[in-house]
Design a protein around this motif. Structure first.
Motif, short mmCIF file in Angstrom:
data_model
loop_
_atom_site.label_atom_id
_atom_site.label_comp_id
_atom_site.label_asym_id
_atom_site.label_seq_id
_atom_site.Cartn_x
_atom_site.Cartn_y
_atom_site.Cartn_z
N ALA A 86 0.83 -1.20 0.00
CA ALA A 86 0.00 0.00 0.00
C ALA A 86 0.87 1.26 0.00
O ALA A 86 0.61 2.21 -0.74
CB ALA A 86 -0.92 0.00 1.21
N ALA A 87 1.91 1.26 0.84
CA ALA A 87 2.83 2.41 0.88
C ALA A 87 3.56 2.58 -0.45
O ALA A 87 3.77 3.69 -0.92
CB ALA A 87 3.82 2.25 2.03
N ALA A 88 3.95 1.46 -1.06
CA ALA A 88 4.64 1.52 -2.36
C ALA A 88 3.73 2.12 -3.43
O ALA A 88 4.17 2.93 -4.25
CB ALA A 88 5.10 0.12 -2.77
N ALA A 89 2.47 1.73 -3.41
CA ALA A 89 1.51 2.29 -4.38
C ALA A 89 1.31 3.78 -4.14
O ALA A 89 1.23 4.57 -5.08
CB ALA A 89 0.18 1.55 -4.26
N CYS A 90 1.24 4.16 -2.88
CA CYS A 90 1.09 5.57 -2.53
C CYS A 90 2.28 6.38 -3.05
O CYS A 90 2.12 7.47 -3.60
CB CYS A 90 0.96 5.72 -1.02
SG CYS A 90 0.82 7.43 -0.45
N ASN A 91 3.49 5.84 -2.90
CA ASN A 91 4.68 6.53 -3.37
C ASN A 91 4.67 6.71 -4.88
O ASN A 91 5.17 7.70 -5.41
CB ASN A 91 5.94 5.77 -2.95
CG ASN A 91 6.22 5.90 -1.47
OD1 ASN A 91 5.92 6.92 -0.86
ND2 ASN A 91 6.81 4.87 -0.88
N GLU A 92 4.10 5.74 -5.58
CA GLU A 92 4.02 5.85 -7.03
C GLU A 92 3.01 6.92 -7.45
O GLU A 92 3.23 7.66 -8.40
CB GLU A 92 3.62 4.49 -7.63
CG GLU A 92 3.77 4.40 -9.13
CD GLU A 92 5.21 4.50 -9.60
OE1 GLU A 92 5.40 4.84 -10.78
OE2 GLU A 92 6.13 4.24 -8.80
N ILE A 93 1.93 7.02 -6.70
CA ILE A 93 0.92 8.04 -6.98
C ILE A 93 1.44 9.42 -6.59
O ILE A 93 1.17 10.42 -7.27
CB ILE A 93 -0.39 7.73 -6.22
CG1 ILE A 93 -0.99 6.40 -6.70
CG2 ILE A 93 -1.41 8.86 -6.39
CD1 ILE A 93 -2.14 5.90 -5.85
N MET A 115 3.35 3.97 12.53
CA MET A 115 4.72 4.43 12.30
C MET A 115 5.43 3.72 11.14
O MET A 115 6.10 4.38 10.34
CB MET A 115 5.54 4.33 13.58
CG MET A 115 5.10 5.30 14.69
SD MET A 115 4.90 7.01 14.10
CE MET A 115 6.57 7.42 13.66
N PRO A 116 5.34 2.39 11.01
CA PRO A 116 5.99 1.75 9.86
C PRO A 116 5.44 2.27 8.52
O PRO A 116 6.21 2.45 7.57
CB PRO A 116 5.68 0.26 10.05
CG PRO A 116 5.47 0.11 11.52
CD PRO A 116 4.80 1.38 11.94
N VAL A 117 4.15 2.52 8.47
CA VAL A 117 3.56 3.04 7.23
C VAL A 117 4.02 4.47 7.00
O VAL A 117 4.38 4.85 5.88
CB VAL A 117 2.02 2.97 7.29
CG1 VAL A 117 1.41 3.53 6.01
CG2 VAL A 117 1.55 1.53 7.51
N LEU A 118 4.02 5.27 8.05
CA LEU A 118 4.49 6.65 7.94
C LEU A 118 5.92 6.70 7.42
O LEU A 118 6.25 7.49 6.53
CB LEU A 118 4.39 7.34 9.30
CG LEU A 118 4.92 8.77 9.40
CD1 LEU A 118 4.18 9.71 8.45
CD2 LEU A 118 4.82 9.28 10.84
N ASN A 119 6.77 5.83 7.96
CA ASN A 119 8.17 5.78 7.52
C ASN A 119 8.29 5.30 6.07
O ASN A 119 9.23 5.66 5.37
CB ASN A 119 8.98 4.85 8.43
CG ASN A 119 9.17 5.43 9.82
OD1 ASN A 119 9.16 6.64 10.00
ND2 ASN A 119 9.31 4.56 10.82
#
Length: 421
Positions: A309-316, A329-333
């Motif tokens: 999910a975080a990887a997809a967010c970074n791509e968007i 916290m892990p997701v935030l990081n």
């Protein structure tokens, strides 16, 4: 729309919804070039063409500003002042600890940095049919905290040639030195090149439609800009503990901005995905801006886990990210690309839009990969300082001479050697 996110390539549904400024660029160029050559005459022409107003003067008088304050009730002024105080506090914390620092990196060599505020800045405050006092505060306060001595604001006039008194009040409270009733591409051009009536500025900040954004990109040789800013965006990352009612509400809050707004939920929980999908439909049915929300639409992606999910967010690389998970916290990081990040069930985007103090002027359209949101550093230049004594130069003399000779710059080498001959 619920989709299984099997790879980052599956995000095409998001990318095709984004508005390109390319289609607006030719029109923006034409208007900018006209204003550059013909100044006030061109600004008046386009203000009449696009805003339906034939203006004699652009700058607001002190009397007009004073009158605007008289039309705002005391409670609203208090709310504006409270928001202003929070925004000022947050941006004051971003300021460097001193105007300059120097540190000894080796004997006889001290290096450092000097911070200098820009001489002038222009804030483009959206307006016309609506009033956006929060945007005025978000744009002008960071410039003033940074120490910019001249800050002007441009905002579109209403059909009668006036500006909404709440917009005027917010601009004045934030500390602008001039207020111009000019909007659209012509406002960007006027601030970039200057006209008989509008001051030229060193940097232009503020959101706008595709034409305003295109104009900002086009004038960068004459005035720097903050960032490309287009339709509003939100990505919510949530796990099974997420509250579907709140998630749907926050997505709808962004969808009501514009038919081109983007709202995305990314979750490893199929149950949450279905619940949010149903809740969005339910809440939209009674929304005041229902027609806009329905045209904006949304996408829900189901991933294998929160790392995906975080990887997809970074791509968007969206404007806003909300994290609603049990262990944030892990997701935030893991989120690298975002204009601003909200953590927790009690952190809606609306909090940052108006009163928390953080800035809501943010990069959109994927530009969060390379641009920062509005902050005081937007208005500060950094200049390196090199304080070198004889011992310091002597220690690096051979390095300088050798590298200068390798590059064929004999005079560079001699400029050092002469100090020891």
């Amino acid at each position: 729309m619920i989709k299984k996110l099997s790879s980052l390539g599956s995000l095409e549904e998001v990318f095709k919804r984004r508005t390109s400024i390319e289609s607006a660029m030719e029109s923006a160029k034409r208007i900018v070039d006209d204003v550059k050559v013909n100044g006030d005459t061109a600004v008046r022409k386009y203000t009449k063409q696009f805003d339906g107003v034939d203006l004699d003067s652009f700058a607001l008088t002190e009397a007009e500003i004073d009158s605007a304050f008289e039309l705002i009730d005391y409670e609203t002024l208090e709310h504006l002042q409270h928001a202003l105080d929070n925004i000022e506090t947050f941006h004051s914390l971003q300021m460097p600890q001193s105007d300059m620092w120097l540190t000894e990196v080796s004997p006889g060599i001290r290096l450092g940095q000097k911070y200098t505020a820009l001489a002038s800045a222009g804030a483009y405050v959206p307006g016309g049919t609506g009033s956006y006092p929060s945007s005025a505060l978000m744009l002008i306060i960071p410039a003033k905290v940074a120490g910019v001595p001249e800050v002007v604001a441009c905002t579109p006039p209403r059909k009668d040639g006036t500006i909404h008194p709440l917009t005027i009040t917010a601009i004045a409270m934030a500390g602008a030195d001039e207020i111009y009733r000019v909007g659209g591409v012509q406002a960007i051009a006027a601030m970039a090149f200057g006209t008989e009536s509008v001051r030229k500025v060193d940097k232009i900040v503020g959101p706008g439609n595709a034409y305003v954004t295109a104009a900002k990109m086009y004038v960068r040789g004459a005035a720097e800009i903050d960032m490309p800013a287009g339709p509003s965006e939100i990505v919510v990352i949530a796990d099974e503990t997420g509250n579907p009612v709140l998630i749907a509400s926050d997505m709808i809050a962004q969808m009501e901005h514009d038919v081109n707004s983007l709202a995305v939920l990314i979750t490893p929980s199929e149950a949450l995905a279905k619940a949010v999908d149903s809740e969005i439909k339910l809440q939209t049915s009674s929304a005041l801006r229902k027609q806009i929300i329905e045209k904006a639409g949304y996408v829900i992606y189901v991933t294998d886990d929160l790392v995906a999910a975080a990887a997809a967010c970074n791509e968007i690389a969206p404007e806003h990210v909300e994290i609603m998970v049990a262990n944030p916290m892990p997701v935030l990081n893991g989120v690298r690309n975002a204009g601003t990040i909200y953590v927790g069930e009690y952190a809606p985007v609306a909090a940052g839009d108006y009163a928390s103090g953080a800035n809501h002027v943010l990069p959109t359209g994927g530009y969060a990969k390379t641009f920062s949101g509005m902050n005081v550093m937007q208005f500060l230049k950094t200049t390196s300082v090199q304080y070198i004594e004889k011992e310091g130069l002597e220690n690096i003399r051979d390095i300088i001479v050798a590298l200068a000779n390798i590059e064929g710059f004999d005079a560079h080498a001699k400029s050092v050697m002469k100090r020891f001959s």
